[in-house]
Write a protein that holds these residues in place. Structure first.
Motif, short mmCIF file in Angstrom:
data_model
loop_
_atom_site.label_atom_id
_atom_site.label_comp_id
_atom_site.label_asym_id
_atom_site.label_seq_id
_atom_site.Cartn_x
_atom_site.Cartn_y
_atom_site.Cartn_z
N THR A 78 41.23 33.30 34.92
CA THR A 78 42.02 33.53 33.71
C THR A 78 41.61 34.85 33.05
O THR A 78 42.45 35.63 32.61
N ILE A 79 40.31 35.08 33.00
CA ILE A 79 39.80 36.30 32.38
C ILE A 79 40.26 37.53 33.17
O ILE A 79 40.66 38.54 32.59
N LYS A 80 40.26 37.43 34.49
CA LYS A 80 40.74 38.56 35.30
C LYS A 80 42.23 38.81 35.04
O LYS A 80 42.67 39.96 35.02
N ASP A 81 42.99 37.74 34.83
CA ASP A 81 44.41 37.91 34.48
C ASP A 81 44.55 38.63 33.14
O ASP A 81 45.42 39.48 32.96
N LEU A 82 43.70 38.29 32.17
CA LEU A 82 43.73 38.96 30.87
C LEU A 82 43.39 40.44 31.01
O LEU A 82 44.01 41.30 30.37
#
Length: 184
Positions: A78-82
């Motif tokens: 999720t953080i990589k998507d952000l």
């Protein structure tokens, strides 16, 4: 009769040996030990110096990640998507720090839009941001030509809505956490 006593003594010794072995195994089995919180303080440095972004190497937790009961708020995926979204609303403000009994440093952060809040691993030192976050500059002032400096500008619909289109701000939207509109 002698044979019965011998068998009974043998069975008793065997049973005693089993209990002793079970006790040793239980004593050798270690409980999972969790670190404890040694420090949990508010960051008192200039808020503008506490703007950070995720690095993508660590997840975001509801409490310091190695403490008992810590749950993932945002996975590394999720953080990589952000990070890949490259939106300024995903910038973060660090506002607390904590140190565990094992020396791990965690920072409590909140995204500029308030959607994500939690603890992220910050390395082994409180002297700089590391681990799952790194410092960032959220706004870089450009250079203006003399004409741009001398021109008088009028805001036709200043408004007070915090929608990114009609409000006036002390800083551009999502360049700082909790910007207030200037409705003077």
């Amino acid at each position: 009769m002698k044979l019965n006593v011998k068998k009974s003594l043998f069975v008793s010794i065997a049973a005693l040996g089993l209990f002793a072995a079970a006790g040793t195994t239980t004593a050798n089995a270690k409980k999972k030990s969790y670190p404890t919180t040694k420090v949990n303080r508010v960051l008192k440095t200039n808020p503008y110096d506490r703007n950070v972004v995720f690095t993508g190497t660590n997840a975001l937790y509801n409490k310091m990640g190695t403490l008992k009961g810590a749950r993932v708020v945002a996975t590394k995926s999720t953080i990589k998507d952000l990070i890949n979204a490259r939106q300024s609303k995903n910038n973060l403000r660090a506002y607390r720090y904590g140190v565990t009994s094992k020396g791990s440093v965690y920072y409590k952060v909140v995204s500029f839009d308030g959607q994500y809040r939690g603890w992220v691993y910050g390395g082994k030192s409180t002297s700089n941001f590391a681990g799952g976050i790194k410092p960032t500059t959220t706004f870089t002032e450009g250079t203006l030509s003399q004409t741009q400096k001398d021109t008088i500008y009028r805001i036709t619909t200043p408004g007070i809505a915090n929608d990114g289109r009609s409000a006036t701000y002390m800083d551009p939207m999502y360049t700082q956490y909790k910007l207030n509109h200037d409705d003077r």
